[in-house]
Design a protein around this motif. Structure first.
Motif, mmCIF file in Angstrom:
data_model
loop_
_atom_site.group_PDB
_atom_site.id
_atom_site.type_symbol
_atom_site.label_atom_id
_atom_site.label_comp_id
_atom_site.label_asym_id
_atom_site.label_seq_id
_atom_site.Cartn_x
_atom_site.Cartn_y
_atom_site.Cartn_z
ATOM 1 N N HIS A 21 19.634 8.547 55.265
ATOM 2 C CA HIS A 21 20.452 7.721 56.164
ATOM 3 C C HIS A 21 21.120 6.520 55.510
ATOM 4 O O HIS A 21 21.906 5.835 56.159
ATOM 5 N N ASP A 79 19.839 13.902 64.982
ATOM 6 C CA ASP A 79 20.605 13.466 63.809
ATOM 7 C C ASP A 79 20.140 14.178 62.543
ATOM 8 O O ASP A 79 20.688 13.961 61.466
ATOM 9 N N HIS A 80 19.130 15.036 62.683
ATOM 10 C CA HIS A 80 18.619 15.798 61.540
ATOM 11 C C HIS A 80 18.827 17.298 61.692
ATOM 12 O O HIS A 80 19.022 18.011 60.718
ATOM 13 N N ASP A 139 13.022 10.118 57.607
ATOM 14 C CA ASP A 139 12.902 8.877 58.373
ATOM 15 C C ASP A 139 11.679 8.041 57.995
ATOM 16 O O ASP A 139 11.365 7.060 58.664
#
Ligand code: ZN
Length: 421
Positions: free
Chosen positions: A398, A254-255, A353
């Motif tokens: 996010h 997701d990065h 994160d």
């Protein structure tokens, strides 16, 4: 018209003093604070079953709440009914000759649209109609001058992850008022790569998820890329070809899924003119996954970059380009790093994160995904303390709604984010 009670607004002289009764004496839990700039009030919400109590303190002498208190003293100021379609509701009322304060909706707290009905029509009660913000992530491209640099929060669409996994050991009743879960227990997240523009060139920090995810996974993660990184770059007046450097916080899909793309059967770098800057130890971990992290490190996301000869490996903490410094946090992955942006005496931190959303401001609210949660806790504790004391601008990768803001602490030690972007 279908309407449900959303909240009861209570005008108070001093919100902190009122909390002494509502929270300390009654023992109710209060949500994070919100300033509604347009209405010049400071609002605190206290859930009571479904509806909430909304404590309102004026922040300017000419605000409606200040005038109300001056005239009648503190007390119940309004009730708010939630409707699905506020324009339809207003048309319905207009057709019946109901006297309105607002004939058109205007912006309210929590990105909702609101409109007031005149108290004379509602038998002495000020009634507010509210249409809550759409559930999906806010995906606008937001730009900010920062010293000699230009920062832009891009996006690569939205996705969802299991709410329990996102909050680790925190029980659901505590996190779900901040991050409501859907019927599959997932919470909404965004993917926001950061664009840094400087005289040395253009750098993207993280690349989003990209377009390689198979349908089954895309369904599990509720991947929503109707609008994605290409659209975001276009909004910033750029294309993939404009990017000269792509820096990874870590290599999870997701990065850094968006670092490569498919062309027919082949995989190639997504940014044709970019050098990809990757910490060698993270590369080592990503290319030697184990059972616990294999679902997050997808080899197609990064191996094609090495084959194409576009990776520049680096070791340890360093200034990658003037104004852009990486520092290993560990925790989430062994080599996860945050990115400090420093220019003109100001500091912004792309926290990736370490603090995935504004619902993760408390030190022990650490994701269940983290491989080394105690390392996350230690790094996060120090980072947030520093961010509050030195006013670092925090860039959230996010969070579904907030791209950037300052972490503040009130007199009760509760943390909240003052949104900037
Ligand atoms: Zn992530």
């Amino acid at each position: 018209m279908k309407a449900v009670l959303d909240h009861i607004g209570i005008a108070v002289q001093d919100v902190e003093a009122a909390l002494a009764f509502y929270c300390d004496a009654l023992g109710l839990e209060v949500e994070a604070p919100e300033d509604v700039v347009t209405q010049r009030v400071r609002a605190r919400h206290i859930p009571v079953g479904g509806p909430k109590l909304e404590l309102l303190e004026a922040t300017a002498p000419d605000s409606a709440i200040a005038k109300y208190i001056e005239k009648r003293g503190p007390g119940i100021h309004h009730i708010t009914l939630r409707v699905e379609d506020i324009r339809a509701a207003l048309d319905h009322l207009k057709a019946r000759g109901v006297r309105l304060v607002d004939s058109e909706p205007r912006p309210g707290a929590e990105h909702a649209q609101v409109a007031f009905i005149h108290p004379s029509a509602a038998h002495g009660v000020l009634v507010e109609l509210k249409q809550p913000a759409a559930q999906g992530p806010l995906l606008d491209v937001k730009r900010l001058g920062f010293g000699d640099l230009q920062l832009t929060m891009l996006h690569d669409g939205g996705f969802k992850l299991d709410g329990g996994a996102m909050f680790g050991v925190v029980p659901r009743p505590l996190w779900e008022t901040l991050a409501p879960a859907d019927d599959r227990h997932r919470i909404q997240l965004a993917m926001r790569p950061l664009l840094v523009e400087a005289e040395w060139g253009r750098m993207i920090v993280d690349c989003g998820v990209g377009d390689k995810m198979p349908a089954k996974q895309a369904d599990i993660y509720a991947l929503a890329r109707e609008r994605h990184l290409d659209h975001a770059l276009a909004e910033a007046g750029l294309t993939s070809a404009s990017i000269e450097f792509a820096l990874a916080t870590h290599l999870h899909f997701d990065h850094f899924g968006g670092a490569t793309m498919r062309e027919g059967a082949a995989l190639k770098p997504r940014f044709p003119n970019a050098q990809y800057l990757i910490r060698s130890a993270e590369w080592e971990d990503a290319t030697h996954p184990h059972e616990r992290n294999r679902a997050s490190y997808l080899q197609d996301d990064f191996l094609p970059l090495k084959d194409a000869g576009v990776v520049r490996f680096f070791e340890g903490d360093m200034t990658v380009k003037p104004g852009v410094r990486v520092e290993r946090s560990g925790g989430h992955t062994g080599q996860h790093q945050v990115v400090f942006i420093e220019s003109g005496g100001k500091t912004a931190v792309y926290v990736a994160d370490m603090i995935p959303t504004t619902a993760h401001l408390q030190d022990p609210w650490v994701m269940g995904y983290d491989l080394f949660p105690m390392d996350t806790l230690a790094f996060k504790r120090r980072l947030i303390r520093e961010a509050i004391d030195r006013e670092y601008l925090i860039l959230f990768e996010h969070d579904p709604r907030v791209s950037a803001g300052y972490i503040r602490e009130n007199a009760r030690g509760q943390r909240f984010v003052e949104q900037v972007l």
